[in-house]
Design a protein around this motif. Structure first.
Motif, PDB file in Angstrom:
ATOM      1  N   GLU A 211     -10.088  -0.374  -6.498  1.00 15.98           N
ATOM      2  CA  GLU A 211      -9.204  -1.534  -6.555  1.00 15.98           C
ATOM      3  C   GLU A 211      -8.101  -1.321  -7.593  1.00 15.98           C
ATOM      4  N   GLY A 212      -6.865  -1.611  -7.159  1.00 17.22           N
ATOM      5  CA  GLY A 212      -5.725  -1.462  -8.057  1.00 17.22           C
ATOM      6  C   GLY A 212      -5.078  -0.092  -8.007  1.00 17.22           C
ATOM      7  N   ARG A 214      -3.365   3.361  -6.086  1.00 15.94           N
ATOM      8  CA  ARG A 214      -2.543   3.714  -4.928  1.00 15.94           C
ATOM      9  C   ARG A 214      -3.211   4.894  -4.234  1.00 15.94           C
ATOM     10  N   ASN A 263      -1.098   0.508  -1.565  1.00 14.79           N
ATOM     11  CA  ASN A 263      -1.807  -0.111  -2.688  1.00 14.79           C
ATOM     12  C   ASN A 263      -3.148  -0.679  -2.229  1.00 14.79           C
ATOM     13  N   GLU A 265      -5.414  -3.378  -2.889  1.00 11.21           N
ATOM     14  CA  GLU A 265      -5.221  -4.626  -3.623  1.00 11.21           C
ATOM     15  C   GLU A 265      -6.477  -5.476  -3.739  1.00 11.21           C
ATOM     16  N   THR A 266      -7.232  -5.592  -2.657  1.00 10.13           N
ATOM     17  CA  THR A 266      -8.332  -6.557  -2.629  1.00 10.13           C
ATOM     18  C   THR A 266      -9.654  -5.856  -2.397  1.00 10.13           C
TER      19      THR A 266
END
Length: 690
Positions: A211-212, A214, A263, A265-266
């Motif tokens: 998570e977070g 790339r 990305n 993200e979740t």
């Protein structure tokens, strides 16, 4: 043609029948030799009935068996194996494909007329006729199809197989070198000329992303017929375009790679759809779209190295930790690092800490809830003895030099046994000398080796507690090991294997829940069953079974499917029939008097290999036919398929079926006894006697 023969067998020699006849005659003589109120002819008839009855009863005592042998002719069988994958009709106009199916049906009838029995098998099962085949399979496994027929008709009169296929094999082992015990007449369907088309050959990406972060998504686009034209590729998430790239193919029948940096993200499973915007003249747009399913997990494991002073051990340890993508490390030097490291941490490594001075409050508090790894050094160990839960030394500042010796009985995790031979090359390091005492039951990974002699003194000890794990390295300066290994072997495989697995083991928190439900995998194809692995534990942390589990599966639109099952030791609970997409699940059960809940996610992906390549591969079919002693026939000569079997002149096989039955179980025999007894009774009654 069917005919049968009957043979009577008994458990005793056949001449015992004479005793049965004698018993029947004697019984009839004794009963009907005296004077009777009826005529002599009537008396003889009654004696005959009693003779037959008693003889038959005695004969049954011999245990007679009726051996029935039925002979029948088994016609030679021809199996028409139909490749019913979606790629077959995709290259035909509707009218052309209907005509093709009619020709296959006519070929089947001609083979029947030639004296053969015809069976029809699709990729998944047998069907009644060619007309009932549905061309809807999303993958083709011709090897499994042919091997299945070979198994089904083992030791039967199988004359051969007619394989109607386009030769596009995209799942399983290649069939062209498969050893078969029957000839294959391969009918080449489809179009071998590559159509003007764009298609996504594959999507390459890491299945698990943090998570977070790339991450790269590489799209491989196959082109045929669109040289120097602008091709646009889009990446969509939840129906919205998040990335888009264009390129111009420089040649036909080439694969072009495009890389998208996206990305994560979740947390959870995310679906990304990749599509090529259609161009005019494309043969098919079914292969312009594919989906990528990624599992986005929590942030990396956080490891803190806290040291009394700078030391080469810290660098050696950090090099090992940095090789693991799933971890991040922070270093705190007591009295030098000004900022307090940001936790919480999964593991705290303490290098010669605590010293005489007490630990900082934040570090002392963190140790109460965090797994720990103590590297003791050889100076004053009183504070370290008090803090670590594994062992204590009474060394009075004394030290010794010792090398490592691997414990072959260690079982907490596996170390490469081939690499452990390198431990003998490791130089001795400083270790505390003096009496030691274990505070609890610990597992020894390394013992101390003095010179070339192994001892029973611990060098690396591990404790797996109910709540926390802890390890103690008795000494320091293991950085020398990594340098020595590199000098001798040009790599540090043993050191990295040893320390890497130790760090990974200590940083991983054990799951102590009493109720757990997980899917065997996070990604499934729509043709597979989703398996739910259920674990239920009692208060003594023993596995228990036969508990009622409520399971709710929710799709992306919020639609819920409620299920119920009982966990058992033999198998996992399976769910089938889910459409492609991302699903979440919630399982609940009453455990130890409380309602426990487990949650998770998984994805279902459409297995659609047929749309990737629509170009027929007749060479594969020719290889199958040649290797089996059969023949290849192009689709325009389907009507010639029956000629091969007409010329083969396979003959029927006469087989027999033998059945051995006890006569006493025959209901007609009971009726015969009733008839004999009733007739004798009626005659006697009619003539005025019992």
């Amino acid at each position: 043609m069917i005919f049968a023969s009957l043979l009577l067998k008994t458990d005793v020699p056949s001449w015992f029948i004479l005793f049965c006849l004698l018993a029947g005659a004697l019984y009839a003589f004794l009963l009907y030799s005296k004077k009777t109120p009826w005529s002599k002819n009537t008396n003889r008839a009654l004696a005959g009935l009693r003779f037959v009855l008693v003889t038959l009863l005695c004969f049954l005592l011999m245990g007679p068996l009726l051996n029935q042998v039925t002979f029948f002719e088994e016609k030679p069988v021809v199996v028409i194996a139909v490749d019913n994958s979606a790629s077959v009709p995709a290259t035909y106009e509707e009218s052309e494909f209907e005509s093709l199916k009619t020709q296959l049906a006519e070929a089947s009838k001609e083979i029947i007329d030639a004296g053969y029995e015809v069976k029809v098998k699709s990729l998944q099962d047998y069907v009644a006729s060619v007309d009932e085949v549905n061309y809807d399979q999303n993958a083709t496994n011709l090897e499994s199809l042919l091997k299945g027929i070979s198994s089904d008709y083992e030791q039967q009169n199988l004359a051969g197989v007619v394989l109607a296929s386009d030769g596009i094999h995209n799942y399983g082992i290649s069939p062209q070198f498969t050893q078969l015990n029957f000839p294959v007449v391969a009918i080449g369907l489809g179009d071998t000329i590559p159509a003007k088309d764009l298609s996504i050959k594959s999507l390459n990406y890491n299945k698990i992303v943090y998570e977070g972060n790339r991450f790269p998504l590489v799209v491989e686009v196959f082109n045929n017929g669109f040289v120097n034209e602008s091709v646009k590729v889009q990446v969509l998430k939840k129906g919205k375009v998040i990335e888009e790239k264009s390129f111009s193919p420089k040649g036909d029948e080439q694969i072009n790679s495009l890389e998208f940096i996206l990305n994560a993200e979740t947390k959870g499973i995310e679906t990304y759809q990749v599509q090529i915007l259609p161009l005019e003249g494309e043969n098919s747009t079914l292969n312009n779209t594919q989906q990528a399913f990624l599992e986005i997990v929590d942030s990396k494991q956080k490891i803190l190295i806290a040291a009394r002073a700078p030391h080469p051990d810290i660098k050696a340890l950090r090099n090992v930790i940095d090789q693991n993508e799933g971890t991040e490390v922070q270093v705190y030097i007591d009295g030098i690092t000004s900022e307090t490291p940001e936790g919480p941490f999964d593991l705290i490594v303490l290098h010669q800490l605590p010293a005489i001075e007490s630990l900082p409050v934040w570090l002392d508090n963190a140790l109460k809830t965090t797994n720990s790894f103590y590297i003791t050094g050889t100076s004053s160990l009183s504070a370290i003895n008090e803090k670590n839960p594994v062992l204590s030394y009474n060394n009075a500042g004394q030290s010794d030099n010792a090398g490592p010796h691997f414990n072959p009985n260690f079982e907490l995790f596996k170390i490469d046994e081939v690499l452990t031979q390198r431990l003998a090359e490791y130089p001795p390091i400083s270790v505390p000398y003096g009496q030691f005492m274990f505070k609890t039951q610990a597992d020894i990974l390394l013992y101390q080796r003095i010179g070339s002699v192994p001892t029973q003194r611990p060098l690396l000890s591990i404790y797996n507690g109910d709540e926390l794990k802890s390890a103690v390295f008795s000494g320091s300066d293991f950085w020398k090991w990594s340098l020595q290994e590199y000098a001798l072997n040009n790599d540090q495989k043993m050191f990295n294997n040893l320390m890497g697995k130790l760090i990974q083991y200590l940083a991983t928190k054990d799951d102590k829940r009493n109720f757990r439900v997980n899917t065997e995998r996070n990604q499934y194809y729509d043709s597979e069953a989703i398996e739910f692995n259920t674990e239920v534990y009692n208060e003594l942390y023993e596995k228990v079974y036969d508990r009622n589990i409520d399971l709710t599966i929710t799709d992306e639109q919020g639609a819920k499917q409620e299920l119920n099952y009982v966990n058992n030791a033999g198998s996992n609970y399976k769910v089938t029939g889910l459409n492609p997409g991302v699903y979440s699940f919630e399982a609940s059960a009453t455990v130890n008097g409380k309602r426990e809940v487990a949650q998770g996610t998984f994805s279902v992906q459409k297995l659609d290999l047929e749309n990737i390549n629509l170009t027929a591969n007749h060479q594969l079919l020719k290889n199958i036919a040649n290797n089996s002693g059969g023949e290849f026939i192009p689709q325009e000569r389907i009507n010639e398929a029956s000629n091969y079997f007409k010329n083969l002149s396979a003959k029927p096989i006469t087989r027999s079926d033998e059945k051995l039955q006890s006569i006493i179980n025959n209901p007609w025999l009971l009726l015969l006894f009733l008839l004999l007894v009733s007739t004798e009774w009626f005659i006697r009654k009619y003539n005025g006697s019992y």
